[in-house]
Design a protein around this motif. Structure first.
Motif, PDB file in Angstrom:
ATOM      1  N   ALA A 102       0.832  -1.204   0.000  1.00 52.37           N
ATOM      2  CA  ALA A 102       0.000   0.000   0.000  1.00 52.37           C
ATOM      3  C   ALA A 102       0.867   1.256   0.000  1.00 52.37           C
ATOM      4  O   ALA A 102       0.548   2.250  -0.670  1.00 52.37           O
ATOM      5  N   VAL A 103       1.977   1.220   0.735  1.00 52.23           N
ATOM      6  CA  VAL A 103       2.902   2.347   0.728  1.00 52.23           C
ATOM      7  C   VAL A 103       3.528   2.504  -0.657  1.00 52.23           C
ATOM      8  O   VAL A 103       3.610   3.611  -1.201  1.00 52.23           O
ATOM      9  N   ALA A 104       3.967   1.383  -1.232  1.00 50.56           N
ATOM     10  CA  ALA A 104       4.588   1.432  -2.557  1.00 50.56           C
ATOM     11  C   ALA A 104       3.606   1.960  -3.603  1.00 50.56           C
ATOM     12  O   ALA A 104       3.994   2.734  -4.490  1.00 50.56           O
ATOM     13  N   LEU A 114      -0.467  10.477   1.250  1.00 51.50           N
ATOM     14  CA  LEU A 114      -1.036   9.153   1.475  1.00 51.50           C
ATOM     15  C   LEU A 114       0.044   8.161   1.867  1.00 51.50           C
ATOM     16  O   LEU A 114      -0.164   7.313   2.751  1.00 51.50           O
ATOM     17  N   ALA A 115       1.201   8.260   1.216  1.00 53.32           N
ATOM     18  CA  ALA A 115       2.309   7.360   1.560  1.00 53.32           C
ATOM     19  C   ALA A 115       2.752   7.563   3.003  1.00 53.32           C
ATOM     20  O   ALA A 115       3.048   6.597   3.724  1.00 53.32           O
ATOM     21  N   ARG A 116       2.813   8.823   3.452  1.00 55.31           N
ATOM     22  CA  ARG A 116       3.185   9.098   4.845  1.00 55.31           C
ATOM     23  C   ARG A 116       2.157   8.516   5.810  1.00 55.31           C
ATOM     24  O   ARG A 116       2.514   7.953   6.853  1.00 55.31           O
ATOM     25  N   GLU A 117       0.891   8.663   5.460  1.00 51.75           N
ATOM     26  CA  GLU A 117      -0.158   8.105   6.316  1.00 51.75           C
ATOM     27  C   GLU A 117      -0.041   6.588   6.408  1.00 51.75           C
ATOM     28  O   GLU A 117      -0.151   6.003   7.490  1.00 51.75           O
ATOM     29  N   SER A 136      10.521   5.103   1.606  1.00 53.22           N
ATOM     30  CA  SER A 136      10.954   3.810   1.074  1.00 53.22           C
ATOM     31  C   SER A 136      11.865   3.105   2.071  1.00 53.22           C
ATOM     32  O   SER A 136      11.727   1.898   2.316  1.00 53.22           O
ATOM     33  N   ARG A 137      12.797   3.869   2.664  1.00 50.55           N
ATOM     34  CA  ARG A 137      13.713   3.276   3.639  1.00 50.55           C
ATOM     35  C   ARG A 137      12.949   2.756   4.854  1.00 50.55           C
ATOM     36  O   ARG A 137      13.191   1.626   5.315  1.00 50.55           O
ATOM     37  N   ALA A 138      12.035   3.554   5.377  1.00 47.02           N
ATOM     38  CA  ALA A 138      11.264   3.132   6.548  1.00 47.02           C
ATOM     39  C   ALA A 138      10.457   1.874   6.257  1.00 47.02           C
ATOM     40  O   ALA A 138      10.358   0.966   7.095  1.00 47.02           O
ATOM     41  N   ALA A 274      20.382   4.117  -1.651  1.00 45.40           N
ATOM     42  CA  ALA A 274      19.221   4.282  -0.773  1.00 45.40           C
ATOM     43  C   ALA A 274      18.014   3.591  -1.413  1.00 45.40           C
ATOM     44  O   ALA A 274      17.898   3.527  -2.638  1.00 45.40           O
ATOM     45  N   PRO A 275      17.123   3.049  -0.601  1.00 43.39           N
ATOM     46  CA  PRO A 275      15.960   2.347  -1.155  1.00 43.39           C
ATOM     47  C   PRO A 275      15.070   3.262  -1.985  1.00 43.39           C
ATOM     48  O   PRO A 275      14.893   4.442  -1.668  1.00 43.39           O
ATOM     49  N   ARG A 276      14.515   2.701  -3.043  1.00 43.09           N
ATOM     50  CA  ARG A 276      13.528   3.356  -3.876  1.00 43.09           C
ATOM     51  C   ARG A 276      12.201   2.606  -3.718  1.00 43.09           C
ATOM     52  O   ARG A 276      12.169   1.527  -3.137  1.00 43.09           O
ATOM     53  N   PRO A 277      11.096   3.151  -4.205  1.00 39.68           N
ATOM     54  CA  PRO A 277       9.806   2.456  -4.055  1.00 39.68           C
ATOM     55  C   PRO A 277       9.823   1.012  -4.554  1.00 39.68           C
ATOM     56  O   PRO A 277       9.209   0.131  -3.940  1.00 39.68           O
TER      57      PRO A 277
END
Length: 306
Positions: A102-104, A114-117, A136-138, A274-277
């Protein structure tokens, strides 16, 4: 029988996911809140007294559940059904996958609010100001760490101590998620919950790290990151899991993050970009492959010792 129940519980989770209504862990969380309100004590209580109150709260919540699980496990047939149900409720492969995806999805749609939520539902850090890379990292960190907490720890304790083991493990993990913070309120009261979770996860965390190493794309890097970086992480169990996972994926995780309004300096784990989506999906695949490894090893062990 253990390997069969592992497989059956995994299939139930894959097909149904977590119960959307009347989930026992939700009820347990409500009970834990009630116990906390009764056991926390007055504001002027000293740290030692607060710690004793936290120990008592953990015992009051876990001991009856462990006893009930043990008694039910002794009943023929019913004991098997309860064991399967407890393991199914304890693992969360589908839930972990759905929350991360859902974050991706929100990131791919360029919807940062929305991604932060959505990432705020799976991490404890502050998310209001995170950018795409930080989200993405989190998320990748959460997927890797929860691979142990929500999957492999439950499988390990079920294999070792059957229904009482998986029940105590999952409930202790829940208490750690509620009380295991180094904030003024929980530093002492949550000490017992945090230490118990550390003890219960010590072996599962290292088995999880080993699994990431074995099925990941860069096993040598995973081993080096585990060996050299994990000792510097604040958590004795999250360190090996996340370092090995970051190395297996060829990503750089860790770094500064804000918790409860305070910036925390964290060492870097892993090595690479660093991580990407798109790396969120790679982390999910790593966890799923690790689960497949556990199931195969469990079946082989079950056949060998049958």
């Amino acid at each position: 029988m253990t390997a069969l129940l592992w497989l059956m519980a995994t299939l139930l989770d894959h097909g149904w996911g977590e119960p959307h209504r009347w989930h026992p862990l939700v009820g347990f969380g409500g009970l834990a809140n009630r116990v906390e309100s009764l056991a926390y004590g007055p504001p002027q209580a000293n740290p030692a007294a607060r710690r004793l109150r936290g120990i008592g709260a953990v015992l009051v919540l876990l001991a009856p559940c462990m006893l009930a699980a043990w008694l039910l496990s002794l009943v023929p047939l019913l004991g098997l059904a309860v064991a399967l149900g407890a393991l199914y409720l304890a693992i969360g492969v589908r839930s972990l996958t759905e929350h991360a995806e859902a974050v991706a999805d929100a990131l791919r749609a360029d919807d940062l609010p929305l991604a932060r939520e959505r990432v705020g539902r799976i991490v404890s850090r502050d998310t209001a100001d995170l950018d795409e890379d930080q989200i993405s990292r989190a998320t990748v960190e959460s997927v890797l760490e929860n691979g142990c907490d929500a999957i492999f720890g439950a499988l390990f304790w079920f294999a070792l101590a059957w229904t009482p083991g998986v029940v105590v493990y999952r409930l202790a993990n829940t208490l750690d998620a509620m009380w295991g913070y180094r904030t003024p309120r929980y530093l002492d009261f949550g000490w017992a919950a945090a230490r118990l979770d550390d003890v219960l996860n010590w072996i599962p965390a290292r088995l999880t790290a080993l699994s990431y190493l074995l099925v990941g794309a860069k096993p040598a890097l995973a081993w080096r990151c585990w060996r050299e970086q994990a000792p510097f992480w604040k958590s004795p169990n999250a360190g090996p899991v996340m370092a090995a996972g970051a190395g297996a994926l060829g990503l750089a995780l860790g770094g500064p993050a804000r918790y409860h309004g305070e910036w925390i300096v964290r060492p870097v784990l892993g090595e690479g970009l660093a991580p990407r989506p798109e790396d969120i999906g790679r982390a999910i695949i790593l966890v799923r492959r690790s689960l497949g490894l556990w199931l195969v090893v469990g079946v082989i062990a079950g056949v060998a010792f049958a």
